[in-house]
Design a protein around this motif. Structure first.
Motif, short mmCIF file in Angstrom:
data_model
loop_
_atom_site.label_atom_id
_atom_site.label_comp_id
_atom_site.label_asym_id
_atom_site.label_seq_id
_atom_site.Cartn_x
_atom_site.Cartn_y
_atom_site.Cartn_z
N SER A 45 54.07 -63.82 18.59
CA SER A 45 54.25 -62.43 19.03
C SER A 45 55.39 -61.73 18.29
O SER A 45 55.51 -60.50 18.35
CB SER A 45 54.49 -62.37 20.54
N TYR A 46 56.26 -62.50 17.63
CA TYR A 46 57.36 -61.91 16.86
C TYR A 46 56.98 -61.68 15.40
O TYR A 46 57.86 -61.43 14.57
CB TYR A 46 58.58 -62.82 16.91
N CYS A 47 55.71 -61.77 15.08
CA CYS A 47 55.26 -61.61 13.70
C CYS A 47 55.83 -60.33 13.06
O CYS A 47 55.74 -59.25 13.63
CB CYS A 47 53.73 -61.56 13.65
N GLN A 49 58.82 -59.32 12.70
CA GLN A 49 60.02 -58.75 13.30
C GLN A 49 61.27 -59.55 12.90
O GLN A 49 61.19 -60.73 12.57
CB GLN A 49 59.91 -58.73 14.83
N GLN A 153 49.29 -57.46 12.35
CA GLN A 153 49.95 -58.71 12.74
C GLN A 153 48.99 -59.70 13.40
O GLN A 153 49.09 -60.90 13.18
CB GLN A 153 51.13 -58.44 13.68
N PRO A 220 51.09 -60.27 18.74
CA PRO A 220 52.05 -59.27 18.28
C PRO A 220 51.47 -57.86 18.17
O PRO A 220 50.26 -57.66 18.14
CB PRO A 220 52.42 -59.79 16.88
N ARG A 268 62.26 -58.70 26.17
CA ARG A 268 62.28 -59.97 25.44
C ARG A 268 63.40 -60.82 26.00
O ARG A 268 64.57 -60.56 25.76
CB ARG A 268 62.46 -59.73 23.93
N ASN A 288 57.99 -61.17 26.32
CA ASN A 288 58.15 -60.80 24.92
C ASN A 288 57.09 -59.77 24.56
O ASN A 288 55.99 -60.11 24.14
CB ASN A 288 58.02 -62.04 24.01
N HIS A 289 57.42 -58.50 24.74
CA HIS A 289 56.46 -57.45 24.40
C HIS A 289 57.19 -56.14 24.16
O HIS A 289 58.25 -55.89 24.72
CB HIS A 289 55.40 -57.28 25.51
#
Length: 357
Positions: A45-47, A49, A153, A220, A268, A288-289
């Protein structure tokens, strides 16, 4: 060796370089978790970033083989106050620096992470670039202002081919929008026969797999950038029980007629309180969003809000009034974080069994 973080507003942070020497840019976000840095940096999900960790000492228990949430970390950079040089833990196999070098991820340490976090909280997430001291600040700022953040992503982190994790229980199709390994582990623990499929798999292809239930994973980016997922969900609603997590939650909302919007700086961390409206029960959750389902838009759908954030009142859970489908914005599998909401997987299994009857 020194390195600088240049933000699109012209702010510059200078610190010590670690990890890869490559220069990378991305959306700068922060995570407030005190532990779990290995799971955080390997969360798909952090792709794309650049992740700032607010806890001051990171890497002190090293890196091990078991705590990864994906095979290949997709973050574009890591920022910490202090990166431990000599980790100490019986499971540790390598240092944080070694891992970042191996995966071509630049790191920055020694800056005032509290100042950076307050900046993001005040102005929202900012585009930034980790670069050498030779980089021209004005040129980089101009480049960042014109830069459009990537919108592919999900396609980047989703599996390219379907695969099976066999079990003797219910067959669950896990749609991989950037799924954390923790979701798969929780399904396996319940003896599910799991088929993992790419994000752009059609409803018809999924139905041919004869699933008992469908899991919509985290992932992500902006949910409106995944029209394939929205169309797929619309083709499956009412036919197979469905459970959505994080991005899967947002996609279920969009497929049902609701709308989403970007949060100022996102959620997050691993200590976000969420209230279940039916019982008043509070769960401490891992989140985490950067996007949220708009509360007003839910009123015009067949969805019902089941959970809300205690911190800011945003929508944290939904269920369909007509079909066996529900979703949550947070992570019941944790990884990292508390497992207060892990029972949602059992509710999903119970929904499958009820639907079979």
């Amino acid at each position: 060796m020194k390195r600088q973080l240049i933000l699109e507003d012209g702010t510059v942070f200078i610190g010590k370089a670690f990890g890869s020497e490559i220069e990378k840019e991305g959306e700068v976000v922060f995570n407030t978790g005190m532990t779990g840095y290995q799971e955080i940096l390997s969360d798909p999900s952090y792709c794309a970033q650049i992740v700032t960790l607010t806890y001051p000492l990171i890497g002190n228990y090293g890196i091990n083989r078991d705590d990864f949430e994906s095979v290949n970390p997709a973050i574009n950079g890591l920022i910490v106050k202090e990166a431990a040089v000599n980790p100490s833990n019986w499971r540790s196999e390598e240092s944080l620096d070694t891992l970042l070098k191996a995966n071509d991820i630049p790191g920055l340490e020694g800056i005032d992470t509290r100042k950076l976090t307050r900046l993001i909280r005040q102005f929202g997430t900012l585009k930034g670039k980790l670069c050498s001291m030779e980089a021209n600040v004005d040129e980089v700022v101009s480049e960042l202002k014109e830069k459009t953040l990537p919108r592919n992503q999900v396609a980047t982190v989703s599996t390219k081919d379907s695969y099976l994790s066999p079990g003797r229980g219910h067959r669950v199709v896990l749609v991989d929008f950037g799924a954390k390994s923790g979701i798969l582990r929780d399904l396996i623990e319940r003896n599910c026969d799991v088929v993992v499929v790419p994000y752009n798999t059609s409803a018809e292809e999924i139905l041919r797999l004869k699933p008992d239930g469908i899991m919509l994973s985290n992932g992500p980016g902006d949910p409106v950038d995944v029209p394939e997922g929205i169309e797929m969900i619309q083709g499956l609603l009412g036919k197979v029980p469905m459970f959505g997590i994080c991005l899967g939650h947002q996609l279920l909302a969009l497929a049902s007629g609701a709308t989403t919007s970007k949060l100022k700086f996102g959620h997050r961390g691993s200590n976000h309180p969420v209230k279940e409206l039916a019982t008043g029960k509070i769960a401490i959750t891992s989140q985490n969003h950067g996007y949220t389902v708009e509360e007003e838009s839910v009123k015009n759908t067949r969805l019902e809000i089941t959970h809300v954030s205690v911190n800011d009142g945003t929508v944290e859970g939904l269920k369909h009034k007509d079909y066996p489908a529900f979703s949550v914005q947070y992570h019941p599998e944790a990884s990292p974080g508390p497992e207060d909401a892990n029972e949602l997987f059992d509710q999903f299994i119970a929904m499958i069994e009820q639907n079979k009857k």
